[in-house]
Write an enzyme that holds these catalytic residues in place. Sequence first.
Site, PDB file in Angstrom:
ATOM      1  N   HIS A  16       0.846  -1.205   0.000  1.00  0.00           N
ATOM      2  CA  HIS A  16       0.000   0.000   0.000  1.00  0.00           C
ATOM      3  C   HIS A  16       0.879   1.251   0.000  1.00  0.00           C
ATOM      4  CE1 HIS A  16      -3.144  -2.602   2.242  1.00  0.00           C
ATOM      5  NE2 HIS A  16      -3.667  -2.356   1.059  1.00  0.00           N
ATOM      6  N   ARG A  89      -1.980  -6.419  -8.323  1.00  0.00           N
ATOM      7  CA  ARG A  89      -0.932  -7.396  -8.020  1.00  0.00           C
ATOM      8  C   ARG A  89      -1.018  -8.572  -8.979  1.00  0.00           C
ATOM      9  NH1 ARG A  89      -2.943  -7.715  -2.004  1.00  0.00           N
ATOM     10  NH2 ARG A  89      -4.752  -7.254  -3.260  1.00  0.00           N
TER      11      ARG A  89
HETATM   12  P1  ADP Z   1      -9.869  -3.448  -0.611  1.00  0.00           P
HETATM   13  O1  ADP Z   1     -10.666  -4.100   0.465  1.00  0.00           O
HETATM   14  O2  ADP Z   1     -10.526  -2.245  -1.229  1.00  0.00           O
HETATM   15  O3  ADP Z   1      -9.302  -4.394  -1.660  1.00  0.00           O
HETATM   16  P2  ADP Z   1      -7.165  -3.258   0.366  1.00  0.00           P
HETATM   17  O4  ADP Z   1      -6.673  -2.493   1.539  1.00  0.00           O
HETATM   18  O5  ADP Z   1      -7.017  -4.729   0.406  1.00  0.00           O
HETATM   19  O6  ADP Z   1      -8.651  -2.803   0.174  1.00  0.00           O
HETATM   20  O7  ADP Z   1      -6.449  -2.750  -0.964  1.00  0.00           O
HETATM   21  C1  ADP Z   1      -6.561  -1.422  -1.404  1.00  0.00           C
HETATM   22  C2  ADP Z   1      -5.898  -1.300  -2.762  1.00  0.00           C
HETATM   23  O8  ADP Z   1      -4.501  -1.541  -2.648  1.00  0.00           O
HETATM   24  C3  ADP Z   1      -6.414  -2.305  -3.811  1.00  0.00           C
HETATM   25  O9  ADP Z   1      -6.448  -1.665  -5.067  1.00  0.00           O
HETATM   26  C4  ADP Z   1      -5.358  -3.380  -3.804  1.00  0.00           C
HETATM   27  O10 ADP Z   1      -5.284  -4.063  -5.048  1.00  0.00           O
HETATM   28  C5  ADP Z   1      -4.102  -2.535  -3.566  1.00  0.00           C
HETATM   29  N1  ADP Z   1      -3.013  -3.314  -2.988  1.00  0.00           N
HETATM   30  C6  ADP Z   1      -3.040  -4.079  -1.886  1.00  0.00           C
HETATM   31  N2  ADP Z   1      -1.839  -4.670  -1.672  1.00  0.00           N
HETATM   32  C7  ADP Z   1      -1.027  -4.259  -2.685  1.00  0.00           C
HETATM   33  C8  ADP Z   1       0.337  -4.534  -3.069  1.00  0.00           C
HETATM   34  N3  ADP Z   1       1.091  -5.374  -2.364  1.00  0.00           N
HETATM   35  N4  ADP Z   1       0.826  -3.939  -4.173  1.00  0.00           N
HETATM   36  C9  ADP Z   1       0.045  -3.098  -4.908  1.00  0.00           C
HETATM   37  N5  ADP Z   1      -1.245  -2.818  -4.618  1.00  0.00           N
HETATM   38  C10 ADP Z   1      -1.774  -3.382  -3.526  1.00  0.00           C
END
Ligand code: ADP
Length: 188
Positions: A16, A89
Amino acid sequence: MFAIYPGSFDPITLGHLDVIERGSRLFERVIVAVLRNPNKTPLFTVAERMDQIRRSTGHLTNVEVDSFDGLTVTYAKMRQANVLLRGLRVLSDFEMELQMAHTNKTLSEEVETVFLATSNEHSFLSSSLVKEIAKLGGRIDHLVPQPVAPDIYKCYAKILPISVPKQDSTPVVEHPRTEFLPGMDKPG
Ligand code: ADP
C-alpha cells in the site's frame, strides 16, 4: 489533479505504502480513504487504521488520510477528486478491479480509475497475509511500515496468551492464542 486511494488497509502494508508514494509523485494530492464497511469485522478500527496510515506517510506532504462510507465515486466527487487510485498485483486482482472500475464509470463519467502495477517485491503482499503470519507467531516487520509492526504484535499478544507445555515437559513456553482472528473474511 486530486486522487483518492480507497481501501480497507487492515493494516496498511509496504505494498500500500509503495502505491501511495508513487501516487504522491503523480498527483497533486493523494487522499488515502479508509472504507467504513459494516459488513466486515476488521482487526483494527477505522480510527486505528487512519492513525497507522498517518504515522506511515508523515514524510509525504501531499498525502491526506480520511475515512468514508457509501459509494466511492460519491466520496470522490465530494472531495473534488477525479481519480481513483488502485493497485494491481495478480490476475485475480485484475478481474475484480476491472469490474469495479467499470461499475464506477457507470455511476460517474468524470471519475477515472488509475491502476498502478505493484512493485515486484510487493507482488505477493496483502493485509491478510500479514495477519496470517502474525497470527502464527511469525515476524512481519519486513512487510509493513515500521510504525505499524508493534501494533500488530500487540494486537495478537493481547489475544489471551496461553501456556503450552513442551513435549519433554521442560519449561513452559508462551504462545499467542490463535483461535480468534477478526478481519480474515476477505483477502486484501
Ligand atoms: P480493498 O478491500 O478495497 O481491496 P485493500 O486495503 O485490500 O482494500 O487494498 C486497497 C488497494 O490496494 C487495492 O487496489 C489493492 O489491489 C491494492 N493493494 C493491496 N496490496 C497491494 C500490493 N502489495 N501492491 C500493490 N497494490 C496493492
